[in-house]
Design a protein around this motif. Structure first.
Motif, PDB file in Angstrom:
ATOM      1  N   GLU A  48       0.843  -1.195   0.000  1.00 33.03           N
ATOM      2  CA  GLU A  48       0.000   0.000   0.000  1.00 33.03           C
ATOM      3  C   GLU A  48       0.876   1.241   0.000  1.00 33.03           C
ATOM      4  N   ALA A  51       0.461   4.779   2.937  1.00 32.44           N
ATOM      5  CA  ALA A  51      -0.375   3.983   3.843  1.00 32.44           C
ATOM      6  C   ALA A  51      -0.785   4.715   5.109  1.00 32.44           C
ATOM      7  N   GLY A  54      -2.349   3.273   8.667  1.00 25.43           N
ATOM      8  CA  GLY A  54      -2.694   1.860   8.514  1.00 25.43           C
ATOM      9  C   GLY A  54      -4.169   1.532   8.541  1.00 25.43           C
ATOM     10  N   CYS A  57      -5.030  -1.005   5.819  1.00 30.47           N
ATOM     11  CA  CYS A  57      -4.452  -2.294   6.212  1.00 30.47           C
ATOM     12  C   CYS A  57      -5.362  -3.004   7.209  1.00 30.47           C
ATOM     13  N   GLU A  58      -5.851  -2.274   8.190  1.00 30.54           N
ATOM     14  CA  GLU A  58      -6.765  -2.872   9.168  1.00 30.54           C
ATOM     15  C   GLU A  58      -8.028  -3.391   8.499  1.00 30.54           C
ATOM     16  N   TYR A  71       1.538  -7.808   4.214  1.00 30.48           N
ATOM     17  CA  TYR A  71       1.096  -6.458   3.856  1.00 30.48           C
ATOM     18  C   TYR A  71       2.235  -5.490   4.100  1.00 30.48           C
ATOM     19  N   HIS A  72       2.593  -4.735   3.052  1.00 29.08           N
ATOM     20  CA  HIS A  72       3.687  -3.771   3.122  1.00 29.08           C
ATOM     21  C   HIS A  72       3.102  -2.357   3.162  1.00 29.08           C
ATOM     22  N   LEU A  73       3.393  -1.624   4.223  1.00 25.26           N
ATOM     23  CA  LEU A  73       2.951  -0.241   4.333  1.00 25.26           C
ATOM     24  C   LEU A  73       4.099   0.684   3.957  1.00 25.26           C
ATOM     25  N   ILE A  88      -1.379  -1.685  14.709  1.00 23.33           N
ATOM     26  CA  ILE A  88      -1.388  -2.991  14.055  1.00 23.33           C
ATOM     27  C   ILE A  88      -0.342  -3.879  14.703  1.00 23.33           C
ATOM     28  N   VAL A 111       2.944  -7.917   8.679  1.00 27.83           N
ATOM     29  CA  VAL A 111       2.941  -6.507   8.302  1.00 27.83           C
ATOM     30  C   VAL A 111       4.357  -5.972   8.321  1.00 27.83           C
TER      31      VAL A 111
END
Length: 302
Positions: A48, A51, A54, A57-58, A71-73, A88, A111
Motif C-alpha cells: 500500500e 499507507a 494503517g 491495512c486494518e 502487507y507492506h505499508l 497494528i 505486516v
C-alpha cells in the motif's frame, strides 16, 4: 512526533469513519473477491502506497484474515508509520528494515513497514520483485499519476490487482451556499493543478486514473463513487450535529482550504469571512460538506 504530524494523525483517525462509509461497497467487494481468488493460488502480498496510519491495512485484515497474507505499508512520513505500528500488531522481519520502536511482536509476520517515497521505494526493489496487489487510498491525487502507475504495474505480477480508492475528482460543495463559494472553491481546485516539480497536479485524479488505464489497455474490473458526505444528523434529543470524528474532520478540511486558498490570488477578506462563517456553521451543526471521489479496481493484463 511534532505538532504538525500530531494534527495530521488526528485528522487521519477522524477520516477513518468517513472513509468507512464512503468506500464504494461493490468495488470493495470485488477487490476482496479477486484478492481471495489470488490467495487461493498462493501467498498474497499486498503493498500500500501512502499507507498513513494503517487504516486500509486494518480493513483488509479484518475482511481477509491474516493467513497467507503479507502487507507492506509504504509512507514517506516515519511518524505516521510509527502510529500505524501502535495500531497494528506486527512482528519484526529482516525485510522490513528497522521498524519503529513501538512495534509489538505478534504471532504472525504479516505486516512490514517501509518509510520513504513511494515511487523511489518501488524503483529500489530487487529486480523481479512483484506483488499480487498494490493499493493506494486518498494518495494518487498527491503524486505524478502516470509515473507512479507505471511503477505500480511494473511490480504487479500477471493478473495482479490495483485497488485505488478515494480519488478526488474535481467537485467540492459546502452547503448552505455562500457568496464567496465560487472564487474560493475555484482557487482550492486550482491549487491542486499547480506545477509540482517535474509535473502538474490534478484536481480530477479519478478521471486521470481511468484515462491511464484505458490508454494502456488495463481492464477496469469495477469503479464507483466514494463521495465524502458529512451532514448534521439528529441526536434523538431534537438537536442536530456531528460525531466527534466528523467535527474533527470538517475542521481539518476547512484548514486545508485555508492553507491552499491563502496562497492564491483570492481576496484575503473574502476568504477570512468565508472561513469564519463556515467554522461557525460547524460549531452550530449547520454545515454540509460533499466531495466527489472515485474508487477503481483494475488488473494487470495476463
Amino acid at each position: 512526533m511534532n505538532a504538525a504530524d500530531a494534527r495530521f494523525v488526528e485528522y487521519l483517525h477522524a477520516k477513518r469513519s468517513v472513509d468507512d462509509r464512503s468506500l464504494h461497497p461493490r468495488v470493495w467487494a470485488a477487490f476482496l473477491r479477486e484478492a481471495g481468488a489470488l490467495r487461493s493460488r498462493g501467498p498474497l502480498e499486498i503493498a500500500e502506497l501512502g499507507a498513513g496510519i494503517g487504516t486500509m491495512c486494518e480493513r483488509v485484515f479484518r475482511a481477509l484474515g491474516a493467513e497467507g497474507l503479507r502487507y507492506h505499508l509504504v509512507d514517506e512520513n516515519p511518524g505516521l508509520l510509527e502510529e500505524a505500528a501502535r495500531r497494528i500488531p506486527v512482528c519484526r522481519s529482516p525485510e522490513s528494515g528497522t521498524p519503529p520502536d513501538s512495534v509489538r511482536d505478534s504471532v504472525r509476520d504479516s505486516v512490514l513497514f517501509h518509510p520513504g517515497d513511494a515511487a523511489a521505494w518501488l524503483d529500489g526493489l530487487p529486480e523481479g520483485r512483484i506483488f499480487q496487489a498494490v493499493l493506494a487510498n486518498a494518495f494518487l491525487d498527491l503524486v505524478d499519476i502516470p509515473a507512479v502507475l507505471d511503477r505500480v504495474f511494473s511490480r504487479l505480477g500477471p493478473g495482479g490487482l490495483g485497488y485505488f480508492t478515494i480519488n478526488y475528482d474535481g467537485e467540492t460543495d459546502f452547503l448552505p451556499a455562500l457568496e464567496g463559494d465560487g472564487e474560493i472553491l475555484a482557487a482550492y481546485n486550482g491549487s491542486m493543478r499547480e506545477r509540482k516539480g517535474s509535473y502538474f497536479g490534478t484536481d480530477a485524479s479519478g478521471s486521470r486514473i481511468l484515462e491511464y488505464l484505458l490508454d494502456r489497455g488495463c481492464p477496469v474490473l469495477d469503479a464507483g463513487a466514494s463521495d465524502w458526505v458529512v451532514a448534521p444528523r439528529p441526536d434523538g434529543e431534537g438537536r442536530s450535529g456531528y460525531t466527534r470524528d466528523e467535527e474533527t474532520f470538517l475542521r481539518a478540511i476547512l484548514g486545508m482550504v485555508e492553507d491552499s486558498v491563502s496562497r492564491s490570488t483570492c481576496d484575503p477578506g473574502i476568504l477570512s469571512s468565508w472561513l469564519e462563517t463556515r467554522r461557525r456553521q460547524v460549531e452550530k451543526g449547520k454545515l454540509v460538506y460533499i466531495a466527489h471521489q472515485l474508487d477503481i479496481l483494475t488488473r494487470k493484463p495476463l
